[in-house]
Design a protein around this motif. Sequence first.
Motif, mmCIF file in Angstrom:
data_model
loop_
_atom_site.group_PDB
_atom_site.id
_atom_site.type_symbol
_atom_site.label_atom_id
_atom_site.label_comp_id
_atom_site.label_asym_id
_atom_site.label_seq_id
_atom_site.Cartn_x
_atom_site.Cartn_y
_atom_site.Cartn_z
ATOM 1 N N TRP A 181 -10.172 -0.456 -1.702
ATOM 2 C CA TRP A 181 -8.726 -0.712 -1.647
ATOM 3 C C TRP A 181 -8.212 -1.211 -2.996
ATOM 4 O O TRP A 181 -7.138 -0.821 -3.441
ATOM 5 C CB TRP A 181 -8.415 -1.727 -0.554
ATOM 6 N N SER A 226 0.818 -1.213 0.000
ATOM 7 C CA SER A 226 0.000 0.000 0.000
ATOM 8 C C SER A 226 0.851 1.260 0.000
ATOM 9 O O SER A 226 0.402 2.312 -0.476
ATOM 10 C CB SER A 226 -0.934 0.007 1.216
ATOM 11 N N THR A 261 -4.373 0.824 -2.653
ATOM 12 C CA THR A 261 -3.797 1.135 -1.350
ATOM 13 C C THR A 261 -4.900 1.041 -0.309
ATOM 14 O O THR A 261 -6.097 1.138 -0.652
ATOM 15 C CB THR A 261 -3.179 2.538 -1.326
ATOM 16 N N HIS A 298 1.319 2.265 -3.478
ATOM 17 C CA HIS A 298 0.124 2.083 -4.311
ATOM 18 C C HIS A 298 0.316 0.918 -5.288
ATOM 19 O O HIS A 298 -0.056 0.995 -6.459
ATOM 20 C CB HIS A 298 -0.215 3.361 -5.084
#
Length: 300
Positions: free
Chosen positions: A134, A48, A139, A51
């Motif tokens: 998500w 995350s 992320t 990204h």
Amino acid sequence: MILGPILTYSFIFASLKKSGRDKSVLGPLIISFLFLNMIIFISTELLSITHALNAINIKLTWIIAVLLSGIAWLLLPSKNQITDQNNAPSLKISEILLILGILCICLILFIKAAFSAPFANDVLIYHLPRVMHWIQDKTVAPYPTHILRQLFNPPLSAYFQLHLYLLSGGDHLSNFPQYISMLLGLCGVSLICTLLGLNRTENLLAVFLAAYLPSGILIAPTGLNDYSVSLWVIGLVIYVLKYIEKNQIKDLAFAVTFLSMICLTKIHPLLLVTPFIAVLLLKAFTNKKSLILMVPILLM
């Protein structure tokens, strides 16, 4: 690619058994699932940051996890254990009936988890919707939403669903983190009974009663996280009991880790485990080597 978590779990379990540190089968089953969730949490957070939370990277993560766990299993020296299973008394009729009853409800719930779509209210409001966000954002950073529960509720169980979604390409496996936690929770109940000195019949009866909890039957085949956090509570109880009995650092370390998993899954059970935290603190402060492991507990 769904074989990634399965193979990783299998290699971790085989490594724990090969090390010979735990004579039972139930303990390594739970600890292997603990390590699996640690892999899920750490990999999700790391991906995350840049990204990079997408299907390709999640698949690569599990390929690496399978390779590393497989290599660890191959390189780990084997310690043979002498067991006395041949001397165990034969099963009584009552014990056979209890086992059949446990297997029956587990099979019914498996069918329900495998063939029903996620349907629980909380699952549709914030568990799965935040997984979709998500995936879209690549992320787990906060995003604009009027459903604040999607942002502040602990995410570990949803991280598991996220990995299953990206590995399988859909939400048809979203019920299994809860179902697997239920199965391992029953193993944990049996292990607690063993630590408390109950005989085999009493042990099976306790597992039978736990398997047939009405509310448990309703939520086991869903995408909720109640059984997930229950498994971590059971793990905490197991290793608090072990630490009290043996006073070993590794038991304290596992107890602290299970406590961390509770915080990452659901906050409310912390009220229930407060007595066990107090016992850990009192016991650990009698051992200077254990003081360093008290830092995570004090921080939480």
